[in-house]
Design a protein around this motif. Structure first.
Motif, PDB file in Angstrom:
ATOM      1  N   GLU A 138       0.954  -1.134  -0.006  1.00 43.21           N
ATOM      2  CA  GLU A 138      -0.059   0.062  -0.043  1.00 43.21           C
ATOM      3  C   GLU A 138       0.817   1.281   0.109  1.00 43.21           C
ATOM      4  O   GLU A 138       0.728   2.198  -0.644  1.00 43.21           O
ATOM      5  N   VAL A 139       1.916   1.134   0.700  1.00 40.77           N
ATOM      6  CA  VAL A 139       2.711   2.384   0.786  1.00 40.77           C
ATOM      7  C   VAL A 139       3.460   2.595  -0.476  1.00 40.77           C
ATOM      8  O   VAL A 139       3.719   3.506  -0.925  1.00 40.77           O
ATOM      9  N   LYS A 140       4.043   1.567  -1.184  1.00 40.59           N
ATOM     10  CA  LYS A 140       4.612   1.565  -2.470  1.00 40.59           C
ATOM     11  C   LYS A 140       3.715   2.167  -3.542  1.00 40.59           C
ATOM     12  O   LYS A 140       4.108   2.691  -4.294  1.00 40.59           O
ATOM     13  N   LEU A 141       2.531   1.676  -3.403  1.00 46.96           N
ATOM     14  CA  LEU A 141       1.570   2.342  -4.352  1.00 46.96           C
ATOM     15  C   LEU A 141       1.385   3.741  -4.305  1.00 46.96           C
ATOM     16  O   LEU A 141       1.486   4.474  -5.159  1.00 46.96           O
ATOM     17  N   LYS A 142       1.366   4.176  -3.043  1.00 46.89           N
ATOM     18  CA  LYS A 142       1.213   5.757  -2.713  1.00 46.89           C
ATOM     19  C   LYS A 142       2.253   6.328  -3.502  1.00 46.89           C
ATOM     20  O   LYS A 142       2.218   7.499  -4.030  1.00 46.89           O
ATOM     21  N   ILE A 143       3.701   5.633  -3.098  1.00 46.98           N
ATOM     22  CA  ILE A 143       4.944   6.501  -3.630  1.00 46.98           C
ATOM     23  C   ILE A 143       4.547   6.522  -5.018  1.00 46.98           C
ATOM     24  O   ILE A 143       4.981   7.618  -5.639  1.00 46.98           O
ATOM     25  N   TYR A 144       4.546   5.416  -5.593  1.00 49.58           N
ATOM     26  CA  TYR A 144       4.332   5.580  -7.135  1.00 49.58           C
ATOM     27  C   TYR A 144       3.628   6.718  -7.667  1.00 49.58           C
ATOM     28  O   TYR A 144       3.902   7.593  -8.615  1.00 49.58           O
ATOM     29  N   ASN A 200      -6.214   8.851  -8.179  1.00 49.38           N
ATOM     30  CA  ASN A 200      -7.232   8.099  -7.434  1.00 49.38           C
ATOM     31  C   ASN A 200      -6.641   7.234  -6.592  1.00 49.38           C
ATOM     32  O   ASN A 200      -7.284   6.656  -5.639  1.00 49.38           O
ATOM     33  N   PHE A 201      -5.317   6.710  -6.580  1.00 50.45           N
ATOM     34  CA  PHE A 201      -4.754   5.712  -5.881  1.00 50.45           C
ATOM     35  C   PHE A 201      -3.952   6.195  -4.736  1.00 50.45           C
ATOM     36  O   PHE A 201      -3.387   5.536  -4.087  1.00 50.45           O
ATOM     37  N   THR A 202      -3.858   7.460  -4.560  1.00 46.25           N
ATOM     38  CA  THR A 202      -2.910   7.859  -3.474  1.00 46.25           C
ATOM     39  C   THR A 202      -3.760   7.908  -1.914  1.00 46.25           C
ATOM     40  O   THR A 202      -2.942   7.893  -0.963  1.00 46.25           O
ATOM     41  N   LYS A 203      -5.062   7.491  -1.982  1.00 50.73           N
ATOM     42  CA  LYS A 203      -5.440   7.371  -0.614  1.00 50.73           C
ATOM     43  C   LYS A 203      -5.880   5.999  -0.512  1.00 50.73           C
ATOM     44  O   LYS A 203      -6.996   5.605  -0.883  1.00 50.73           O
ATOM     45  N   ILE A 204      -5.078   5.325   0.403  1.00 50.20           N
ATOM     46  CA  ILE A 204      -5.592   3.777   0.391  1.00 50.20           C
ATOM     47  C   ILE A 204      -6.160   3.737   1.765  1.00 50.20           C
ATOM     48  O   ILE A 204      -6.017   4.225   2.913  1.00 50.20           O
ATOM     49  N   PRO A 205      -7.347   3.246   1.827  1.00 48.34           N
ATOM     50  CA  PRO A 205      -8.306   2.911   2.880  1.00 48.34           C
ATOM     51  C   PRO A 205      -7.723   2.158   3.835  1.00 48.34           C
ATOM     52  O   PRO A 205      -6.957   1.205   3.630  1.00 48.34           O
ATOM     53  N   GLU A 206      -8.451   2.006   5.183  1.00 47.65           N
ATOM     54  CA  GLU A 206      -7.883   1.057   5.923  1.00 47.65           C
ATOM     55  C   GLU A 206      -7.813  -0.373   5.613  1.00 47.65           C
ATOM     56  O   GLU A 206      -7.170  -1.020   6.268  1.00 47.65           O
ATOM     57  N   GLY A 207      -8.863  -0.726   5.045  1.00 51.21           N
ATOM     58  CA  GLY A 207      -9.057  -1.909   4.499  1.00 51.21           C
ATOM     59  C   GLY A 207      -8.102  -2.512   3.589  1.00 51.21           C
ATOM     60  O   GLY A 207      -8.156  -3.544   2.984  1.00 51.21           O
ATOM     61  N   GLY A 208      -7.191  -1.496   2.864  1.00 55.87           N
ATOM     62  CA  GLY A 208      -6.272  -1.888   2.044  1.00 55.87           C
ATOM     63  C   GLY A 208      -6.694  -1.892   0.561  1.00 55.87           C
ATOM     64  O   GLY A 208      -7.550  -1.409   0.206  1.00 55.87           O
ATOM     65  N   VAL A 209      -5.651  -2.854  -0.132  1.00 56.48           N
ATOM     66  CA  VAL A 209      -5.997  -2.760  -1.598  1.00 56.48           C
ATOM     67  C   VAL A 209      -7.226  -3.410  -1.968  1.00 56.48           C
ATOM     68  O   VAL A 209      -8.065  -3.070  -3.113  1.00 56.48           O
ATOM     69  N   GLU A 210      -7.568  -4.365  -1.182  1.00 57.68           N
ATOM     70  CA  GLU A 210      -8.963  -5.308  -1.624  1.00 57.68           C
ATOM     71  C   GLU A 210      -9.813  -4.291  -1.402  1.00 57.68           C
ATOM     72  O   GLU A 210     -10.999  -4.159  -2.499  1.00 57.68           O
ATOM     73  N   GLN A 211     -10.046  -3.419  -0.464  1.00 58.68           N
ATOM     74  CA  GLN A 211     -11.161  -2.607  -0.213  1.00 58.68           C
ATOM     75  C   GLN A 211     -11.041  -1.505  -1.336  1.00 58.68           C
ATOM     76  O   GLN A 211     -12.265  -1.097  -2.053  1.00 58.68           O
TER      77      GLN A 211
END
Length: 360
Positions: free
Chosen positions: A56-62, A170-181
């Motif tokens: 999740e952190v790597k996705l946000k960094i990218y 659209n993908f910089t805000k990862i919800p608490e439920g993670g990538v699946e959520q």
């Protein structure tokens, strides 16, 4: 493309390749936020991280790396990771002031001469669609459907692009439920977005003023008229990104242009010129760039004088034949895309795409 890959950076080796992507070129200015030097320093420090910070952190960094205005957030995030490993502390920075807003912040919506115009209004970003813009378009369509003075509803873009597809923010805000959520929420938003077009009861017109990519192209099968300037192009690079069609295009495109030509676009990433799109039936008519706006709007104003109930009821009659089928196709496409977003194949394809772009 529908909301891009939601599983970027799931392989550690691929994640570290990111540190070798050439830096974006920024101009020095008096803007609040990180300087070019700070951004470069953060990018270099990223490769020194000893521990994998997680998907999740790597996705946000990218996603932050791909946005010029987010470079300060990028620096902060890399700094915080280094701080956790005993390195230099993260930088602190004041938030940018929020832009003033009216009813819509990403659209220009107006009604005149019985025509509601919904203009995508992010010209600096080639009208890339954010999550907020998806929600606002759904609301604008609902408003136009309920307004008894509206005969036609028209989509167009501000600036020289019609729409460049989805915005990576659209993908910089990862919800608490993670990538699946995140995948589930993205799928539900896409489902509601396409449903708004399927159920729209009045004539819908696209005025394509420039290049169109991804979902802005696939959704055109839901429009009653598509007018394009000669400079317009139409591109749906799903397979290139390890994804699959959306916007009911898996059903509408073969019906519009035949299975073989539809596959060229939806499977093999063929980009169409405006003239080619017109020859295949995706575009109703092509106009010279110099006279595009004047000719199209003259025609639309004349259409808007036609009896409104006759237009709406006739459209609903035409749509009723396929309406249930379109809803079923929308559901199936969303389910398939959610699977795609979580796949390694999609991740690899998206990474290859952006690494190739970075070399240009």
């Amino acid at each position: 493309m529908a909301l891009f890959s939601l599983r970027c950076f799931t392989q550690t080796s691929r994640w570290f390749r990111f540190s070798r992507v050439p830096a974006l070129k920024f101009h020095k200015s008096s803007m609040m936020g990180a300087t070019v030097e700070q951004f470069e320093e953060a990018k270099n420090k990223m490769s020194t991280l000893k521990n994998d910070p997680g998907n999740e952190v790597k996705l946000k960094i990218y996603a932050l790396f791909k946005q010029e205005e987010a470079r300060q957030q990028y620096c902060n995030l890399i700094g915080s990771l280094l701080a956790k490993e005993g390195g230099s502390p993260a930088q602190e920075v004041s938030a940018q002031p929020a832009a003033s807003s009216n009813t819509y912040t990403t659209l220009l919506v107006s009604t005149q001469d019985n025509i509601t115009t919904i203009q995508l209004n992010r010209p600096a970003k080639k009208n890339a669609i954010t999550t907020e813009m998806y929600e606002e378009i759904i609301d604008a369509l609902q408003q136009a459907a309920e307004d008894t003075s509206v005969v036609l509803t028209v989509f167009t873009g501000a600036g020289d692009f019609y729409c460049s597809g989805n915005d990576l923010s659209n993908f910089t805000k990862i919800p608490e439920g993670g990538v699946e959520q995140m995948a589930k929420a993205g799928g539900e938003l896409l489902r509601r977005y396409v449903k708004a077009y399927i159920d729209f009861p009045k004539p819908l017109v696209a005025v394509v003023n420039g290049p169109a990519v991804g979902i802005s192209v696939t959704i055109l099968g839901m429009f009653d008229l598509v007018y394009a300037a000669e400079c317009a192009t139409f591109h749906t690079p799903f397979s290139q990104l390890g994804q699959s069609p959306e916007g009911c295009s898996s059903y509408t495109y073969p019906r519009i242009m035949g299975a073989s030509k539809a596959c060229e676009m939806l499977l093999f990433n063929k980009k169409l010129t405006a003239v080619q799109a017109c020859e295949l039936g995706l575009v109703t008519e092509v106009f010279p760039d110099s006279s595009f706006q004047s000719e199209v709007w003259r025609r639309l104003r004349s259409y808007a004088k036609l009896p409104p109930n006759s237009l709406a009821l006739s459209k609903q009659l035409i749509r009723s034949v396929d309406k249930d089928r379109l809803h079923a196709v929308n559901d199936a496409e969303v389910e398939r895309l959610m699977e795609r977003w979580m796949s390694d194949e999609c991740f690899n394809a998206v990474m290859s795409f952006f690494q190739a772009k970075a070399k240009l």
